[in-house]
Design an enzyme around this catalytic site. Structure first.
Site, PDB file in Angstrom:
ATOM      1  N   ILE A 153      -2.988   9.067  -4.761  1.00  0.00           N
ATOM      2  CA  ILE A 153      -1.967   8.111  -4.328  1.00  0.00           C
ATOM      3  C   ILE A 153      -2.330   6.710  -4.807  1.00  0.00           C
ATOM      4  O   ILE A 153      -3.463   6.261  -4.622  1.00  0.00           O
ATOM      5  CB  ILE A 153      -1.861   8.107  -2.790  1.00  0.00           C
ATOM      6  CG1 ILE A 153      -1.619   9.527  -2.265  1.00  0.00           C
ATOM      7  CG2 ILE A 153      -0.767   7.160  -2.317  1.00  0.00           C
ATOM      8  CD1 ILE A 153      -1.934   9.711  -0.805  1.00  0.00           C
ATOM      9  N   CYS A 154      -1.371   6.030  -5.407  1.00  0.00           N
ATOM     10  CA  CYS A 154      -1.565   4.643  -5.827  1.00  0.00           C
ATOM     11  C   CYS A 154      -0.981   3.744  -4.739  1.00  0.00           C
ATOM     12  O   CYS A 154       0.222   3.564  -4.636  1.00  0.00           O
ATOM     13  CB  CYS A 154      -0.858   4.394  -7.159  1.00  0.00           C
ATOM     14  SG  CYS A 154      -1.129   2.733  -7.791  1.00  0.00           S
ATOM     15  N   LEU A 155      -1.892   3.235  -3.901  1.00  0.00           N
ATOM     16  CA  LEU A 155      -1.489   2.388  -2.777  1.00  0.00           C
ATOM     17  C   LEU A 155      -2.626   1.407  -2.512  1.00  0.00           C
ATOM     18  O   LEU A 155      -3.787   1.820  -2.378  1.00  0.00           O
ATOM     19  CB  LEU A 155      -1.214   3.269  -1.545  1.00  0.00           C
ATOM     20  CG  LEU A 155      -0.672   2.604  -0.299  1.00  0.00           C
ATOM     21  CD1 LEU A 155       0.710   1.982  -0.559  1.00  0.00           C
ATOM     22  CD2 LEU A 155      -0.562   3.618   0.833  1.00  0.00           C
TER      23      LEU A 155
END
Length: 194
Positions: free
Chosen positions: A85-87
């Site tokens: 996840i890109c967060l």
């Protein structure tokens, strides 16, 4: 010790007062391996989907963020095919926004919000990101298809039923093998002669 007591408190809080559409629990005997589920929000292509996540809590927690990834495939510009996840809140500063005051509940809520509001300007999947930006209808169709294929409740029920049938079939074949092994030598010989 600080990590264990904080994790216990967080898990107690998550089971007593979970955020809407989110659940989290300990996976097995280890306190640092958790599982979570996020239910896709209404009026999104992930609506009614049940998405499983893996949460690995590092030794340095809460000074280092947990590693969270999707186990259920999801069609999303900020989530890759391995479930990463890109967060920003999942990364340490200076590139990230993780702070020790954040907790697992906050992270899961942030992921749920990311599902509802993708960030195409910071993608992990460039092709899905451009589809989201320039052909949103196609993105919505693909995301709904993936949700129905991988995260629907009917799919889960069918998988559970299949797993139960496979277990039953395996148990029956083992039972048959055991029955066959109780045949006396005399019966085996008479079967071989005929």
């Amino acid at each position: 010790m600080q990590r264990a007591s904080r994790l216990s408190r967080e898990l107690t809080m998550l089971s007593a007062e979970p955020p809407p559409g989110i659940s989290c629990w300990q996976s097995g005997a280890r306190l640092d391996e958790l599982r979570a589920q996020i239910i896709g929000a209404a009026e999104t292509p992930y609506e009614k989907g049940i998405f499983d996540l893996e949460v690995i809590v590092p030794e340095r927690y809460p000074f280092e963020p947990p590693k969270i990834r999707f186990l259920t495939p999801i069609y999303h510009p900020n989530i890759d095919s391995a479930g990463r996840i890109c967060l920003d809140v999942l990364k340490l500063p200076p590139k990230g926004a993780w702070r020790p005051s954040l907790n697992i509940s906050t992270l899961l809520t942030s992921i749920q919000l990311l599902m509802a509001e993708p960030n195409p300007d910071d993608p992990l999947m460039a092709d899905i990101s451009s589809e989201y930006k320039y052909n949103k209808q196609l993105f919505l169709i693909n995301a709904k298809e993936w949700t129905e294929k991988y995260a629907s409740q009917q799919k889960r029920a069918l998988e559970e039923k299949t797993n139960q049938n496979e277990t039953k079939t395996t148990n029956e074949s083992v039972s048959q093998k055991r029955k066959g092994s109780t045949i006396s030598k005399k019966e085996k010989k008479s079967r071989l002669d005929s």
